[in-house]
Design a protein around this motif. Structure first.
Motif, PDB file in Angstrom:
ATOM      1  N   MET A  48       0.839  -1.204   0.000  1.00  0.00           N
ATOM      2  CA  MET A  48       0.000   0.000   0.000  1.00  0.00           C
ATOM      3  C   MET A  48       0.871   1.251   0.000  1.00  0.00           C
ATOM      4  O   MET A  48       0.594   2.215  -0.713  1.00  0.00           O
ATOM      5  N   ASP A  96      -4.730  -1.540  -3.209  1.00  0.00           N
ATOM      6  CA  ASP A  96      -5.805  -0.614  -2.878  1.00  0.00           C
ATOM      7  C   ASP A  96      -6.486  -0.949  -1.555  1.00  0.00           C
ATOM      8  O   ASP A  96      -6.884  -0.064  -0.805  1.00  0.00           O
ATOM      9  N   LEU A 109       2.342   4.260   7.261  1.00  0.00           N
ATOM     10  CA  LEU A 109       1.606   5.148   6.355  1.00  0.00           C
ATOM     11  C   LEU A 109       1.600   6.591   6.864  1.00  0.00           C
ATOM     12  O   LEU A 109       0.665   7.340   6.603  1.00  0.00           O
ATOM     13  N   HIS A 113      -0.124  10.053   5.290  1.00  0.00           N
ATOM     14  CA  HIS A 113      -1.176   9.724   4.328  1.00  0.00           C
ATOM     15  C   HIS A 113      -2.531   9.647   5.015  1.00  0.00           C
ATOM     16  O   HIS A 113      -2.627   9.375   6.213  1.00  0.00           O
ATOM     17  N   TYR A 151      -6.055   7.736   5.427  1.00  0.00           N
ATOM     18  CA  TYR A 151      -6.531   6.369   5.238  1.00  0.00           C
ATOM     19  C   TYR A 151      -7.634   6.074   6.251  1.00  0.00           C
ATOM     20  O   TYR A 151      -7.843   6.830   7.211  1.00  0.00           O
ATOM     21  N   VAL A 169      -7.381  -1.791   5.366  1.00  0.00           N
ATOM     22  CA  VAL A 169      -6.869  -0.429   5.276  1.00  0.00           C
ATOM     23  C   VAL A 169      -7.071   0.057   3.843  1.00  0.00           C
ATOM     24  O   VAL A 169      -6.773  -0.663   2.886  1.00  0.00           O
ATOM     25  N   MET A 170      -7.597   1.285   3.701  1.00  0.00           N
ATOM     26  CA  MET A 170      -7.835   1.866   2.376  1.00  0.00           C
ATOM     27  C   MET A 170      -7.412   3.333   2.391  1.00  0.00           C
ATOM     28  O   MET A 170      -7.718   4.055   3.332  1.00  0.00           O
ATOM     29  N   MET A 171      -6.698   3.742   1.352  1.00  0.00           N
ATOM     30  CA  MET A 171      -6.230   5.120   1.224  1.00  0.00           C
ATOM     31  C   MET A 171      -7.390   6.055   0.872  1.00  0.00           C
ATOM     32  O   MET A 171      -8.155   5.777  -0.060  1.00  0.00           O
ATOM     33  N   LYS A 172      -7.497   7.169   1.581  1.00  0.00           N
ATOM     34  CA  LYS A 172      -8.584   8.135   1.357  1.00  0.00           C
ATOM     35  C   LYS A 172      -8.184   9.196   0.336  1.00  0.00           C
ATOM     36  O   LYS A 172      -8.126  10.378   0.630  1.00  0.00           O
ATOM     37  N   GLU A 190      -9.158   6.420  11.659  1.00  0.00           N
ATOM     38  CA  GLU A 190      -9.266   7.201  10.425  1.00  0.00           C
ATOM     39  C   GLU A 190      -8.387   8.420  10.506  1.00  0.00           C
ATOM     40  O   GLU A 190      -8.302   9.082  11.546  1.00  0.00           O
TER      41      GLU A 190
END
Length: 321
Positions: free
Chosen positions: A129, A135, A158, A161, A163, A276-279, A320
């Motif tokens: 990631m 993704d 991370l 960033h 996320y 986990v997902m990138m915003k 978040e």
């Protein structure tokens, strides 16, 4: 003749001497045309040869050189767009079978999205990631000092960033022992017993991190466990080694015991598997779609019959940025 020859992502990984995640990244960018056959992505030999020809011009070759030169666990920032041809691709990394079910539901809900599955451990998923190669990543990494799962590692890897961290499932982890538990193992402290033969997981996997943290907390030298350097790539492999008597103990999840005979399970900890997902602005729509799937009765209904899952927090946002 290459007209009727095609390769899996694993084949291409070996042929080009790059990681499977890099192969998925090439597919995402549209540099390597691919199509689905069942659950597998395949690439025609002619398209692979065309890619290799372009690589000789310098651009793709440079990308592969970066991949080859990077040491393990030393990520370089290489964020790339998540588009492959006329369909947006979502690379989902992690090894739990619930991710395969998630991919199926995502494709049903949004046919314009193409989920690509990469079966790698928790730490490698987070590094992917960071590199922009994945993704949606799943992770179950215990921080022994705080007792918290995942967030301490995510915040370190991370940093800088945006996320979101969402719970996928909770499940019980512990020790695999031979039937009848002849070594009398009851807890992490018993791993100090002399002469224990271990079936270990690969570096960066959640089970390996769990073991290493418990050894550290209990002051047990890793070198004391026989077979510590011999690695299996999944829970079934570890449980199988214990079942046939090739090892006395292994660390894994309860679910594997129902699939392997001749092994008992000592439950020791409830671990949380998070997504986990990138915003990024372009991701916000499908991120909500993932959360909607996680909270849907159709998804939960498929997971309930599977032994070993606690779904009480599935779909809840735990952190978040």
């Amino acid at each position: 003749m290459t007209a009727n020859i095609s390769y899996t992502t694993e084949d291409i990984s070996k042929l080009l001497k790059i990681s499977k995640l890099t192969v998925y990244d090439l597919i995402k960018k549209g540099e390597l045309p691919a199509y689905r056959v069942g659950k597998q992505m395949r690439v025609d030999a002619s398209d692979l040869e065309a890619y290799k020809a372009r690589a000789k011009s310098g651009t793709a070759a440079a990308a592969l050189k970066v991949e080859a030169d990077e040491p393990s666990y030393a990520p370089q920032a290489r964020f790339r767009p998540a588009v492959s041809g006329d369909r947006s691709s979502l690379v989902i990394t992690g090894q739990d079978m619930s991710l395969d079910i998630l991919a199926k539901h995502l494709e049903r809900r949004a046919p314009s999205r193409r989920p690509l599955r990469a079966y790698v451990g928790s730490m490698d998923s987070l590094i992917a990631m960071y590199r922009g190669e994945s993704d949606i990543v799943s992770t179950h990494l215990l921080d022994g000092d705080t007792g918290a799962y995942n967030v301490p590692y995510i915040r370190k890897l991370l940093i800088g960033h945006a996320y979101v961290v969402v719970t996928l499932v909770q499940r019980t982890a512990g020790l695999y022992v031979q039937r009848g538990n002849p070594k009398g193992l009851q807890g992490w402290q018993d791993l100090a017993q002399e002469g224990l033969r271990l079936a270990n997981r690969e570096k960066g996997s959640g089970a390996r991190v769990l073991l290493e943290e418990q050894l550290r907390l209990h002051g047990i030298p890793a070198r004391q466990l026989l077979g510590y350097e011999q690695e299996e790539t999944n829970h079934l492999g570890v449980a199988g080694k214990v079942a046939i008597g090739a090892a006395d103990v292994g660390v894994g999840i309860e679910k594997a015991v129902s699939m392997v005979g001749g092994v008992d399970f000592i439950p020791l900890i409830q671990e949380r598997v998070d997504l986990v997902m990138m915003k990024k602005p372009e991701n916000l729509g499908w991120i909500q779609g993932v959360i909607d799937v996680l909270q849907s009765e159709s998804f939960l209904g498929e997971l309930r019959p599977i032994h070993g899952y606690d779904l009480s927090q599935t779909g809840q946002i735990v952190f978040e940025v």
